[in-house]
Design a protein around this motif. Structure first.
Motif, PDB file in Angstrom:
ATOM      1  N   ARG A  35      14.146  -0.133  -0.610  1.00  0.00           N
ATOM      2  CA  ARG A  35      13.135   0.847  -0.183  1.00  0.00           C
ATOM      3  C   ARG A  35      11.858   0.710  -1.009  1.00  0.00           C
ATOM      4  NH1 ARG A  35      17.416   4.456  -0.398  1.00  0.00           N
ATOM      5  NH2 ARG A  35      16.442   5.662  -2.045  1.00  0.00           N
ATOM      6  N   THR A  36      12.015   0.502  -2.320  1.00  0.00           N
ATOM      7  CA  THR A  36      10.851   0.334  -3.191  1.00  0.00           C
ATOM      8  C   THR A  36      10.079  -0.920  -2.815  1.00  0.00           C
ATOM      9  OG1 THR A  36      12.023   1.460  -4.984  1.00  0.00           O
ATOM     10  CG2 THR A  36      10.097   0.145  -5.596  1.00  0.00           C
ATOM     11  N   ALA A  37      10.788  -2.020  -2.606  1.00  0.00           N
ATOM     12  CA  ALA A  37      10.138  -3.274  -2.214  1.00  0.00           C
ATOM     13  C   ALA A  37       9.400  -3.108  -0.891  1.00  0.00           C
ATOM     14  CB  ALA A  37      11.157  -4.397  -2.121  1.00  0.00           C
ATOM     15  N   HIS A  38      10.005  -2.399   0.048  1.00  0.00           N
ATOM     16  CA  HIS A  38       9.355  -2.162   1.344  1.00  0.00           C
ATOM     17  C   HIS A  38       8.065  -1.356   1.162  1.00  0.00           C
ATOM     18  CE1 HIS A  38       8.823  -1.462   5.597  1.00  0.00           C
ATOM     19  NE2 HIS A  38       8.725  -0.170   5.343  1.00  0.00           N
ATOM     20  N   ARG A  41       5.470  -3.638  -0.462  1.00  0.00           N
ATOM     21  CA  ARG A  41       4.987  -4.616   0.524  1.00  0.00           C
ATOM     22  C   ARG A  41       4.015  -3.953   1.501  1.00  0.00           C
ATOM     23  NH1 ARG A  41       9.618  -7.303   2.294  1.00  0.00           N
ATOM     24  NH2 ARG A  41       9.073  -9.022   0.945  1.00  0.00           N
ATOM     25  N   THR A  42       4.343  -2.757   1.960  1.00  0.00           N
ATOM     26  CA  THR A  42       3.470  -2.037   2.884  1.00  0.00           C
ATOM     27  C   THR A  42       2.134  -1.719   2.228  1.00  0.00           C
ATOM     28  OG1 THR A  42       5.377  -1.084   4.029  1.00  0.00           O
ATOM     29  CG2 THR A  42       3.270   0.061   4.292  1.00  0.00           C
ATOM     30  N   ALA A  43       2.165  -1.256   0.977  1.00  0.00           N
ATOM     31  CA  ALA A  43       0.918  -0.943   0.262  1.00  0.00           C
ATOM     32  C   ALA A  43       0.058  -2.191   0.103  1.00  0.00           C
ATOM     33  CB  ALA A  43       1.230  -0.334  -1.104  1.00  0.00           C
ATOM     34  N   LEU A  44       0.679  -3.309  -0.235  1.00  0.00           N
ATOM     35  CA  LEU A  44      -0.072  -4.558  -0.393  1.00  0.00           C
ATOM     36  C   LEU A  44      -0.643  -5.024   0.934  1.00  0.00           C
ATOM     37  CD1 LEU A  44       2.223  -6.506  -2.865  1.00  0.00           C
ATOM     38  CD2 LEU A  44      -0.047  -5.569  -3.343  1.00  0.00           C
ATOM     39  N   ASN A  45       0.187  -5.041   1.973  1.00  0.00           N
ATOM     40  CA  ASN A  45      -0.293  -5.488   3.281  1.00  0.00           C
ATOM     41  C   ASN A  45      -1.424  -4.607   3.793  1.00  0.00           C
ATOM     42  OD1 ASN A  45       1.284  -7.793   3.592  1.00  0.00           O
ATOM     43  ND2 ASN A  45       2.962  -6.672   4.525  1.00  0.00           N
ATOM     44  N   ASN A  46      -1.316  -3.300   3.582  1.00  0.00           N
ATOM     45  CA  ASN A  46      -2.383  -2.398   4.011  1.00  0.00           C
ATOM     46  C   ASN A  46      -3.678  -2.645   3.241  1.00  0.00           C
ATOM     47  OD1 ASN A  46      -0.746  -1.149   5.895  1.00  0.00           O
ATOM     48  ND2 ASN A  46      -0.227   0.570   4.561  1.00  0.00           N
ATOM     49  N   SER A  47      -3.556  -3.004   1.973  1.00  0.00           N
ATOM     50  CA  SER A  47      -4.762  -3.179   1.153  1.00  0.00           C
ATOM     51  C   SER A  47      -5.567  -4.412   1.541  1.00  0.00           C
ATOM     52  CB  SER A  47      -4.407  -3.228  -0.336  1.00  0.00           C
ATOM     53  OG  SER A  47      -3.848  -4.475  -0.673  1.00  0.00           O
ATOM     54  N   PHE A  48      -4.914  -5.449   2.037  1.00  0.00           N
ATOM     55  CA  PHE A  48      -5.699  -6.618   2.435  1.00  0.00           C
ATOM     56  C   PHE A  48      -5.536  -7.007   3.900  1.00  0.00           C
ATOM     57  CE2 PHE A  48      -1.885  -8.989   1.579  1.00  0.00           C
ATOM     58  CZ  PHE A  48      -1.477  -8.710   0.290  1.00  0.00           C
ATOM     59  N   ILE A  53      -4.655 -11.277   6.552  1.00  0.00           N
ATOM     60  CA  ILE A  53      -3.627 -12.011   5.819  1.00  0.00           C
ATOM     61  C   ILE A  53      -2.546 -11.023   5.407  1.00  0.00           C
ATOM     62  CG2 ILE A  53      -4.767 -11.753   3.580  1.00  0.00           C
ATOM     63  CD1 ILE A  53      -3.849 -14.659   2.980  1.00  0.00           C
ATOM     64  N   ASN A  54      -1.315 -11.494   5.348  1.00  0.00           N
ATOM     65  CA  ASN A  54      -0.228 -10.629   4.895  1.00  0.00           C
ATOM     66  C   ASN A  54       0.339 -11.181   3.597  1.00  0.00           C
ATOM     67  OD1 ASN A  54       1.513 -12.755   5.575  1.00  0.00           O
ATOM     68  ND2 ASN A  54       1.972 -11.875   7.582  1.00  0.00           N
ATOM     69  N   HIS A 132      -4.601  -7.216  -4.726  1.00  0.00           N
ATOM     70  CA  HIS A 132      -3.225  -7.185  -5.227  1.00  0.00           C
ATOM     71  C   HIS A 132      -3.189  -6.604  -6.640  1.00  0.00           C
ATOM     72  CE1 HIS A 132       0.745  -8.484  -6.447  1.00  0.00           C
ATOM     73  NE2 HIS A 132       0.985  -8.976  -5.255  1.00  0.00           N
ATOM     74  N   GLY A 133      -4.129  -7.027  -7.474  1.00  0.00           N
ATOM     75  CA  GLY A 133      -4.209  -6.512  -8.843  1.00  0.00           C
ATOM     76  C   GLY A 133      -4.455  -5.015  -8.879  1.00  0.00           C
ATOM     77  N   ASN A 134      -5.349  -4.541  -8.020  1.00  0.00           N
ATOM     78  CA  ASN A 134      -5.649  -3.107  -7.982  1.00  0.00           C
ATOM     79  C   ASN A 134      -4.447  -2.291  -7.528  1.00  0.00           C
ATOM     80  OD1 ASN A 134      -8.284  -3.578  -8.837  1.00  0.00           O
ATOM     81  ND2 ASN A 134      -9.093  -3.653  -6.753  1.00  0.00           N
ATOM     82  N   VAL A 135      -3.780  -2.740  -6.470  1.00  0.00           N
ATOM     83  CA  VAL A 135      -2.593  -2.025  -5.971  1.00  0.00           C
ATOM     84  C   VAL A 135      -1.489  -2.055  -7.023  1.00  0.00           C
ATOM     85  CG1 VAL A 135      -0.740  -2.064  -4.247  1.00  0.00           C
ATOM     86  CG2 VAL A 135      -3.112  -2.398  -3.537  1.00  0.00           C
ATOM     87  N   SER A 136      -1.270  -3.214  -7.627  1.00  0.00           N
ATOM     88  CA  SER A 136      -0.220  -3.347  -8.649  1.00  0.00           C
ATOM     89  C   SER A 136      -0.475  -2.427  -9.832  1.00  0.00           C
ATOM     90  CB  SER A 136      -0.134  -4.798  -9.131  1.00  0.00           C
ATOM     91  OG  SER A 136       0.186  -5.647  -8.067  1.00  0.00           O
ATOM     92  N   GLN A 137      -1.725  -2.370 -10.265  1.00  0.00           N
ATOM     93  CA  GLN A 137      -2.066  -1.515 -11.403  1.00  0.00           C
ATOM     94  C   GLN A 137      -1.815  -0.048 -11.075  1.00  0.00           C
ATOM     95  OE1 GLN A 137      -6.055  -2.098 -12.825  1.00  0.00           O
ATOM     96  NE2 GLN A 137      -5.716  -0.876 -14.647  1.00  0.00           N
ATOM     97  N   ARG A 138      -2.211   0.372  -9.877  1.00  0.00           N
ATOM     98  CA  ARG A 138      -1.973   1.771  -9.486  1.00  0.00           C
ATOM     99  C   ARG A 138      -0.478   2.075  -9.413  1.00  0.00           C
ATOM    100  NH1 ARG A 138      -5.995   0.840  -5.559  1.00  0.00           N
ATOM    101  NH2 ARG A 138      -4.430   0.890  -3.929  1.00  0.00           N
ATOM    102  N   LEU A 139       0.308   1.151  -8.845  1.00  0.00           N
ATOM    103  CA  LEU A 139       1.744   1.392  -8.699  1.00  0.00           C
ATOM    104  C   LEU A 139       2.464   1.434 -10.047  1.00  0.00           C
ATOM    105  CD1 LEU A 139       2.529  -0.904  -5.646  1.00  0.00           C
ATOM    106  CD2 LEU A 139       2.682   1.594  -5.699  1.00  0.00           C
ATOM    107  N   LEU A 140       2.091   0.544 -10.942  1.00  0.00           N
ATOM    108  CA  LEU A 140       2.809   0.445 -12.217  1.00  0.00           C
ATOM    109  C   LEU A 140       2.234   1.336 -13.315  1.00  0.00           C
ATOM    110  CD1 LEU A 140       3.532  -3.382 -12.199  1.00  0.00           C
ATOM    111  CD2 LEU A 140       5.093  -1.506 -11.653  1.00  0.00           C
ATOM    112  N   ALA A 141       1.163   2.052 -13.017  1.00  0.00           N
ATOM    113  CA  ALA A 141       0.569   2.950 -14.005  1.00  0.00           C
ATOM    114  C   ALA A 141       1.519   4.082 -14.402  1.00  0.00           C
ATOM    115  CB  ALA A 141      -0.744   3.532 -13.477  1.00  0.00           C
ATOM    116  N   ALA A 142       2.507   4.369 -13.572  1.00  0.00           N
ATOM    117  CA  ALA A 142       3.479   5.429 -13.872  1.00  0.00           C
ATOM    118  C   ALA A 142       4.435   5.015 -14.989  1.00  0.00           C
ATOM    119  CB  ALA A 142       4.264   5.790 -12.610  1.00  0.00           C
TER     120      ALA A 142
END
Length: 190
Positions: A35-38, A41-48, A53-54, A132-142
C-alpha cells in the motif's frame, strides 16, 4: 474455595495459534509495504504526469543514463528493473517512438546493440529527477535521519531477499513444474 494455580503449559494448539498470529503479522507487514509503495508511486506519477512520463520510463532512463559509458543492453535493463525482456522490448519500442532513447551498435562489442538516452530523453530525465527529489523529500520528512538510515537498511535487506526468492523461482525446476517425467530437483533451468 481456593482454586488451584497450575503453571500454564504450551499446548500444540497454542503453538499453532502463535504461528498463525506470526503469519498474519507477516502478511499485514507486506500488505502495508504494498500500500505504501502504491501511494508513493501514485504521488510520483502525479508529480511528473505533465511531462508525459511515468515512473517505469523514469526508472529505465535513469538506468540507461547511469551506465552510458559501457552501454546498456535490453537484457541488462530488464535485469536491473526486475522485468522480463519482452516487457522491456515493448517499453523500449515505445520510448524509441517517443524519441527518449535510441538503439545503437556498441563501441566495445560490434555484435551488441545498446540503449542510449536521447537529448530530449536526457532533458526530461533531469526535470523528472527534480520532481522526484521534491516528492521524496516531502514524503520522508516525517522520519528522522536515523529512521531514514534504518529504513534504507531494512529496504535493502528486503530487496535482497526478494531477489534471492525470484532467482530461486526462475532457476530451480521441481518435479511439479517440470514438463519432463524424469526431471531432477534443484537443477538449474537451461
Amino acid at each position: 474455595m481456593e482454586q488451584d494455580h497450575q503453571p500454564a503449559t504450551i499446548s500444540p494448539t497454542s503453538e499453532k495459534d502463535w504461528r498463525s498470529l506470526q503469519h498474519q503479522e507477516f502478511v499485514e507487514q507486506v500488505d502495508l509495504l504494498i500500500r505504501t509503495a502504491h501511494m508513493i508511486r501514485t504521488a510520483l506519477n502525479n508529480s511528473f504526469a505533465h511531462l508525459e512520463i511515468n515512473e517505469v520510463r523514469y526508472a529505465a532512463l535513469k538506468v540507461i543514463d547511469a551506465i552510458r559509458e559501457s552501454g546498456c543492453s535490453q537484457s541488462e535493463l530488464a535485469r536491473k528493473l526486475g522485468q522480463s525482456e519482452s516487457n522491456i522490448c515493448t517499453l523500449i519500442e515505445r520510448m524509441e517512438s517517443d524519441q527518449l532513447v535510441v538503439r545503437r551498435q556498441s563501441q566495445q562489442d560490434r555484435r551488441k546493440r545498446v540503449l542510449q538516452v536521447t537529448e530530449e530523453g536526457y532533458l526530461i530525465l533531469e526535470r523528472v529527477k527534480e520532481y522526484h527529489g521534491n516528492v521524496s523529500q516531502r514524503l520522508l520528512a516525517a522520519l528522522t535521519p536515523d529512521q531514514r538510515r534504518q529504513l534504507t537498511g531494512m529496504l535493502q535487506t528486503l530487496l535482497k531477499a526478494a531477489q534471492v526468492q525470484r532467482s530461486q523461482r526462475e532457476t530451480v525446476r521441481t518435479v511439479a513444474d517440470s514438463p519432463s517425467p524424469y526431471a531432477l530437483r534443484d537443477i538449474p533451468a537451461a
